[in-house]
Design a protein around this motif. Structure first.
Motif, PDB file in Angstrom:
ATOM      1  N   GLN A   1       0.844  -1.186   0.000  1.00 25.93           N
ATOM      2  CA  GLN A   1       0.000   0.000   0.000  1.00 25.93           C
ATOM      3  C   GLN A   1       0.884   1.243   0.000  1.00 25.93           C
ATOM      4  O   GLN A   1       1.985   1.231   0.542  1.00 25.93           O
ATOM      5  CB  GLN A   1      -0.916   0.026   1.216  1.00 25.93           C
ATOM      6  CG  GLN A   1      -1.951  -1.074   1.189  1.00 25.93           C
ATOM      7  CD  GLN A   1      -2.885  -0.993   2.367  1.00 25.93           C
ATOM      8  OE1 GLN A   1      -2.447  -0.829   3.506  1.00 25.93           O
ATOM      9  NE2 GLN A   1      -4.171  -1.087   2.100  1.00 25.93           N
ATOM     10  N   MET A   2       0.365   2.303  -0.603  1.00 28.79           N
ATOM     11  CA  MET A   2       1.117   3.546  -0.699  1.00 28.79           C
ATOM     12  C   MET A   2       0.183   4.705  -0.371  1.00 28.79           C
ATOM     13  O   MET A   2      -0.997   4.676  -0.698  1.00 28.79           O
ATOM     14  CB  MET A   2       1.654   3.693  -2.138  1.00 28.79           C
ATOM     15  CG  MET A   2       2.503   4.879  -2.356  1.00 28.79           C
ATOM     16  SD  MET A   2       3.373   4.945  -3.940  1.00 28.79           S
ATOM     17  CE  MET A   2       2.485   3.906  -5.029  1.00 28.79           C
ATOM     18  N   LYS A   3       0.748   5.724   0.291  1.00 29.02           N
ATOM     19  CA  LYS A   3       0.034   6.969   0.552  1.00 29.02           C
ATOM     20  C   LYS A   3       0.852   8.085  -0.062  1.00 29.02           C
ATOM     21  O   LYS A   3       2.072   8.098   0.058  1.00 29.02           O
ATOM     22  CB  LYS A   3      -0.103   7.212   2.057  1.00 29.02           C
ATOM     23  CG  LYS A   3      -0.898   6.159   2.784  1.00 29.02           C
ATOM     24  CD  LYS A   3      -1.047   6.492   4.242  1.00 29.02           C
ATOM     25  CE  LYS A   3       0.208   6.137   5.000  1.00 29.02           C
ATOM     26  NZ  LYS A   3       0.088   6.286   6.453  1.00 29.02           N
ATOM     27  N   ILE A   4       0.176   9.018  -0.717  1.00 28.97           N
ATOM     28  CA  ILE A   4       0.865  10.137  -1.350  1.00 28.97           C
ATOM     29  C   ILE A   4       0.220  11.444  -0.897  1.00 28.97           C
ATOM     30  O   ILE A   4      -1.007  11.552  -0.869  1.00 28.97           O
ATOM     31  CB  ILE A   4       0.803  10.026  -2.891  1.00 28.97           C
ATOM     32  CG1 ILE A   4       1.526   8.763  -3.358  1.00 28.97           C
ATOM     33  CG2 ILE A   4       1.399  11.270  -3.547  1.00 28.97           C
ATOM     34  CD1 ILE A   4       1.441   8.520  -4.852  1.00 28.97           C
ATOM     35  N   GLY A   5       1.049  12.425  -0.558  1.00 28.45           N
ATOM     36  CA  GLY A   5       0.585  13.760  -0.209  1.00 28.45           C
ATOM     37  C   GLY A   5       1.184  14.767  -1.170  1.00 28.45           C
ATOM     38  O   GLY A   5       2.398  14.772  -1.382  1.00 28.45           O
ATOM     39  N   LEU A   6       0.347  15.598  -1.784  1.00 27.31           N
ATOM     40  CA  LEU A   6       0.811  16.613  -2.737  1.00 27.31           C
ATOM     41  C   LEU A   6       0.493  18.010  -2.221  1.00 27.31           C
ATOM     42  O   LEU A   6      -0.597  18.257  -1.716  1.00 27.31           O
ATOM     43  CB  LEU A   6       0.142  16.424  -4.102  1.00 27.31           C
ATOM     44  CG  LEU A   6       0.395  15.117  -4.852  1.00 27.31           C
ATOM     45  CD1 LEU A   6      -0.377  15.115  -6.168  1.00 27.31           C
ATOM     46  CD2 LEU A   6       1.864  14.913  -5.097  1.00 27.31           C
ATOM     47  N   ASN A   7       1.454  18.896  -2.397  1.00 23.66           N
ATOM     48  CA  ASN A   7       1.302  20.279  -1.976  1.00 23.66           C
ATOM     49  C   ASN A   7       2.042  21.154  -2.986  1.00 23.66           C
ATOM     50  O   ASN A   7       2.840  20.653  -3.776  1.00 23.66           O
ATOM     51  CB  ASN A   7       1.897  20.458  -0.576  1.00 23.66           C
ATOM     52  CG  ASN A   7       1.561  21.788   0.052  1.00 23.66           C
ATOM     53  OD1 ASN A   7       0.707  22.528  -0.428  1.00 23.66           O
ATOM     54  ND2 ASN A   7       2.233  22.099   1.141  1.00 23.66           N
ATOM     55  N   MET A   8       1.768  22.430  -2.983  1.00 26.22           N
ATOM     56  CA  MET A   8       2.485  23.349  -3.863  1.00 26.22           C
ATOM     57  C   MET A   8       2.897  24.576  -3.074  1.00 26.22           C
ATOM     58  O   MET A   8       2.227  24.957  -2.109  1.00 26.22           O
ATOM     59  CB  MET A   8       1.630  23.747  -5.061  1.00 26.22           C
ATOM     60  CG  MET A   8       0.329  24.437  -4.705  1.00 26.22           C
ATOM     61  SD  MET A   8      -0.698  24.704  -6.141  1.00 26.22           S
ATOM     62  CE  MET A   8      -0.603  26.473  -6.273  1.00 26.22           C
ATOM     63  N   GLY A   9       4.019  25.156  -3.456  1.00 24.92           N
ATOM     64  CA  GLY A   9       4.502  26.341  -2.785  1.00 24.92           C
ATOM     65  C   GLY A   9       6.005  26.441  -2.851  1.00 24.92           C
ATOM     66  O   GLY A   9       6.667  25.616  -3.471  1.00 24.92           O
ATOM     67  N   PRO A  10       6.554  27.445  -2.182  1.00 23.06           N
ATOM     68  CA  PRO A  10       8.000  27.665  -2.241  1.00 23.06           C
ATOM     69  C   PRO A  10       8.778  26.642  -1.427  1.00 23.06           C
ATOM     70  O   PRO A  10       8.284  26.120  -0.418  1.00 23.06           O
ATOM     71  CB  PRO A  10       8.169  29.064  -1.635  1.00 23.06           C
ATOM     72  CG  PRO A  10       6.987  29.222  -0.740  1.00 23.06           C
ATOM     73  CD  PRO A  10       5.863  28.458  -1.392  1.00 23.06           C
TER      74      PRO A  10
END
Length: 104
Positions: free
Chosen positions: A45-54
């Motif tokens: 199983q895999m969990k992924i977290g995505l975010n954007m910014g500096p």
């Protein structure tokens, strides 16, 4: 950890194609995990977290130098991953708005 749009050649301020590329990459990782599980009789199983910014990027280490990125953007992504739901990709509200406008 993966990052997109870290330099002028890959950062797309107007069209934000680097964000779509990162989302596509995350979805392909999930698909590849399904394929691996089907063909190896495993249940990874895999969990992924995505975010954007500096972010701040640099090389750390004298004996074994490694390129790394730091900052709140990275920290939030990491927390989304560690508290996320297995087999899901979590995104921040800002990232969701960019991806929704692109039809994701």
């Amino acid at each position: 950890m993966a990052a997109s749009g870290l330099n002028a050649a890959t950062y797309d301020r107007e069209g934000r194609s680097h964000i779509a590329a990162l989302a596509d990459y995350a979805m392909q990782l999930m698909e590849q995990m399904k394929y691996i599980n089907e063909h190896s009789f495993n249940n990874f199983q895999m969990k992924i977290g995505l975010n954007m910014g500096p972010v701040v990027a640099g090389v750390i280490g004298a004996r074994k130098p490694q390129y790394d990125i730091w900052g709140n953007t990275v920290n939030v992504s990491s927390r989304m991953d560690s508290t996320g739901v297995p087999d899901r990709i979590q995104v921040t509200t800002d990232l969701y708005q960019v991806l929704a406008a692109k039809g994701y």
